[in-house]
Design an enzyme around this catalytic site. Structure first.
Site, mmCIF file in Angstrom:
data_model
loop_
_atom_site.group_PDB
_atom_site.id
_atom_site.type_symbol
_atom_site.label_atom_id
_atom_site.label_comp_id
_atom_site.label_asym_id
_atom_site.label_seq_id
_atom_site.Cartn_x
_atom_site.Cartn_y
_atom_site.Cartn_z
ATOM 1 N N THR A 1 0.828 -1.154 0.062
ATOM 2 C CA THR A 1 0.026 -0.027 -0.170
ATOM 3 C C THR A 1 0.723 1.031 -0.006
ATOM 4 O O THR A 1 2.098 1.200 -0.243
ATOM 5 C CB THR A 1 -1.054 -0.061 1.128
ATOM 6 O OG1 THR A 1 -1.802 1.029 1.088
ATOM 7 C CG2 THR A 1 -0.637 -0.061 2.621
ATOM 8 N N LYS B 1 3.380 1.171 -3.947
ATOM 9 C CA LYS B 1 2.777 0.633 -5.019
ATOM 10 C C LYS B 1 3.263 0.747 -6.395
ATOM 11 O O LYS B 1 3.283 -0.236 -7.130
ATOM 12 C CB LYS B 1 0.953 1.134 -5.270
ATOM 13 C CG LYS B 1 0.338 0.372 -4.072
ATOM 14 C CD LYS B 1 -1.154 1.093 -4.484
ATOM 15 C CE LYS B 1 -2.139 0.216 -3.652
ATOM 16 N NZ LYS B 1 -3.550 0.546 -3.841
ATOM 17 N N ASN C 1 -0.228 -4.187 -6.031
ATOM 18 C CA ASN C 1 -0.885 -4.200 -4.502
ATOM 19 C C ASN C 1 -0.658 -5.411 -3.918
ATOM 20 O O ASN C 1 -0.965 -5.690 -2.935
ATOM 21 C CB ASN C 1 -2.285 -3.730 -4.473
ATOM 22 C CG ASN C 1 -3.018 -4.846 -5.054
ATOM 23 O OD1 ASN C 1 -3.064 -5.513 -5.715
ATOM 24 N ND2 ASN C 1 -4.467 -4.665 -4.446
HETATM 25 P P1 NAP Z 1 -4.446 9.416 -4.786
HETATM 26 O O1 NAP Z 1 -3.527 8.980 -5.726
HETATM 27 O O2 NAP Z 1 -3.908 10.731 -3.899
HETATM 28 O O3 NAP Z 1 -5.617 10.063 -5.942
HETATM 29 C C1 NAP Z 1 -6.663 11.250 -5.538
HETATM 30 C C2 NAP Z 1 -7.217 11.773 -6.546
HETATM 31 O O4 NAP Z 1 -8.278 12.811 -5.893
HETATM 32 C C3 NAP Z 1 -6.251 12.959 -7.523
HETATM 33 O O5 NAP Z 1 -6.518 12.697 -8.715
HETATM 34 C C4 NAP Z 1 -6.539 14.115 -6.601
HETATM 35 O O6 NAP Z 1 -6.521 15.175 -7.692
HETATM 36 C C5 NAP Z 1 -8.118 13.913 -6.508
HETATM 37 N N1 NAP Z 1 -8.649 14.816 -5.318
HETATM 38 C C6 NAP Z 1 -8.042 15.085 -4.348
HETATM 39 N N2 NAP Z 1 -8.885 15.912 -3.622
HETATM 40 C C7 NAP Z 1 -9.858 16.640 -4.606
HETATM 41 C C8 NAP Z 1 -10.693 17.353 -4.497
HETATM 42 N N3 NAP Z 1 -11.080 18.192 -3.447
HETATM 43 N N4 NAP Z 1 -11.403 18.001 -5.431
HETATM 44 C C9 NAP Z 1 -11.001 17.195 -6.782
HETATM 45 N N5 NAP Z 1 -10.279 16.141 -7.006
HETATM 46 C C10 NAP Z 1 -9.597 15.904 -5.685
HETATM 47 O O7 NAP Z 1 -5.548 8.648 -4.043
HETATM 48 P P2 NAP Z 1 -5.916 7.126 -4.277
HETATM 49 O O8 NAP Z 1 -5.047 6.093 -4.031
HETATM 50 O O9 NAP Z 1 -6.372 7.128 -5.966
HETATM 51 O O10 NAP Z 1 -7.263 7.041 -3.533
HETATM 52 C C11 NAP Z 1 -8.388 7.967 -3.770
HETATM 53 C C12 NAP Z 1 -9.567 7.581 -2.977
HETATM 54 O O11 NAP Z 1 -9.828 6.039 -3.116
HETATM 55 C C13 NAP Z 1 -9.233 7.414 -1.238
HETATM 56 O O12 NAP Z 1 -10.501 7.921 -0.711
HETATM 57 C C14 NAP Z 1 -8.951 6.014 -0.968
HETATM 58 O O13 NAP Z 1 -9.564 5.864 0.214
HETATM 59 C C15 NAP Z 1 -10.172 5.472 -2.090
HETATM 60 N N6 NAP Z 1 -9.486 3.900 -2.435
HETATM 61 C C16 NAP Z 1 -10.309 2.840 -1.899
HETATM 62 C C17 NAP Z 1 -10.113 1.653 -2.274
HETATM 63 C C18 NAP Z 1 -11.159 0.646 -2.009
HETATM 64 O O14 NAP Z 1 -10.856 -0.628 -2.046
HETATM 65 N N7 NAP Z 1 -12.420 0.894 -1.787
HETATM 66 C C19 NAP Z 1 -8.880 1.382 -3.061
HETATM 67 C C20 NAP Z 1 -8.064 2.370 -3.194
HETATM 68 C C21 NAP Z 1 -8.576 3.766 -3.174
HETATM 69 P P3 NAP Z 1 -4.941 15.896 -7.711
HETATM 70 O O15 NAP Z 1 -4.173 15.067 -8.691
HETATM 71 O O16 NAP Z 1 -5.266 17.126 -8.611
HETATM 72 O O17 NAP Z 1 -4.404 16.240 -6.454
#
Ligand code: NAP
Length: 294
Positions: free
Chosen positions: A74, A78, A99
């Site tokens: 994680t 990754k 992962n």
């Molecule tokens: P990440 O790599 O940090 O990506 C987050 C994305 O969200 C980026 O594109 C970011 O934009 C955008 N973002 C953040 N704040 C924002 C806002 N206020 N308005 C618009 N866009 C915004 O994170 P990630 O690993 O992809 O995870 C994202 C989410 O998915 C988290 O909540 C995580 O818990 C969830 N998740 C869930 C699972 C599951 O198994 N259910 C698995 C993986 C992730 P910028 O690039 O412009 O900053």
């Protein structure tokens, strides 16, 4: 008496930094206990392993030396783990992240079970995905797994919205290089209201609405009304349940999917890979749900 850790119990785990909030140990150990004989040896235990980025390579070598059977990966490892593996699956290559890692005779091999985890609750839907548009909010790591899942479902078009134009273009270029047939379009966030009427599947991969910001939604409720009545809204966030986005969607009578299902399904796919047998999904789901409600 229940099964116990003995001299022949083998090691599984999850590497990350930080790692203490991971739900994976509770979920995996519940499944391993359910699979173990009621009296005797627990064949595997699954532990959280806090590994700093600077120690990643040495830690992976160490895990091989102590006979670890496999591990989840994680944040923040990754992507960084990829050059340290002997083999990576085509799906992990397309996503650009691993992962799940397991031991082979040559060394470590890795894949990305987030794609399978994301797809699992969609596969049971009676939709002709090949005629559908999927809209993905966000362009981070989880968005890449969702895009690969939508491609595997054979969605006709995948629309991706984000705040950072350069990041969106890089994401599009990476997918076109790995999967030239993919129909992927990228848009600035402001275009969202104009993209929803054709959308069958809307997936939130941003953290907007995640605890503690539980009243927030990535989409204003009046914009959400632009979705057609048969649209599915999928939020990857797993706390709270439901998120504001899912509450608003349910209020409009739309079908919703909560992020816990992806979490459980990606974990089950990893455990199946290590054990080479099917695993008790219900036990994993109940363990993750009960840990979240603490
Ligand atoms: P990440 O790599 O940090 O990506 C987050 C994305 O969200 C980026 O594109 C970011 O934009 C955008 N973002 C953040 N704040 C924002 C806002 N206020 N308005 C618009 N866009 C915004 O994170 P990630 O690993 O992809 O995870 C994202 C989410 O998915 C988290 O909540 C995580 O818990 C969830 N998740 C869930 C699972 C599951 O198994 N259910 C698995 C993986 C992730 P910028 O690039 O412009 O900053």
């Amino acid at each position: 008496m229940t099964a116990v850790v003995t001299g022949s119990t083998q090691l599984l785990g999850v590497i990350g930094c930080p790692i203490e909030h991971s739900l994976s140990p509770v979920m995996h150990n519940a499944a391993l206990a359910a699979l173990a004989p009621t009296q005797g040896t627990l064949p595997y235990v699954y532990v959280p392993l806090h590994i700093e980025s600077a120690n990643l390579e040495r830690a992976i070598d160490g895990l091989a030396c102590i006979g670890c059977r496999g591990f989840n990966v994680t944040i923040p490892h990754k992507q960084a783990i990829i050059p340290l593996l002997n083999e990576i699956s085509p799906v992990a290559k397309a996503v650009g992240a691993v992962n799940t890692v397991w031991r082979t005779t040559e060394g470590w091999a890795g894949t990305n079970t987030d794609v399978q985890g994301c797809m699992a609750p969609l596969l049971s839907q009676a939709h002709d995905w090949s005629k559908s548009t999927a809209t993905v909010l966000g362009s981070g790591g989880a968005a890449r797994a969702v895009i690969a899942a939508c491609h595997q479902l054979q969605c006709a078009t995948i629309q991706v919205l984000g705040r950072d134009a350069a990041k969106l273009e890089a994401l599009r270029a990476d997918f076109l290089a790995a999967r030239p047939a993919i129909e992927i379009q990228v848009y600035p966030w402001e275009q969202l209201p104009h993209l929803l009427d054709q959308t069958l599947l809307l997936v939130n991969t941003t953290p907007v609405g995640m605890y503690p910001n539980i009243g927030q939604s990535p989409i204003p409720s009046d914009v959400l009304t632009k979705l057609s009545k048969d649209a599915i809204v999928y939020d990857l966030i797993y706390t709270p349940n439901p998120t504001q986005l899912l509450q608003d969607s349910q209020g409009l009578g739309l079908q919703t999917i909560h992020g816990l299902e992806m979490l459980v399904q990606q974990g089950a796919a990893a455990l199946e890979r290590w054990l080479g047998q099917s695993v008790p999904l219900e036990v994993m789901r109940a363990a993750a749900q009960s840990q979240l409600s603490h």
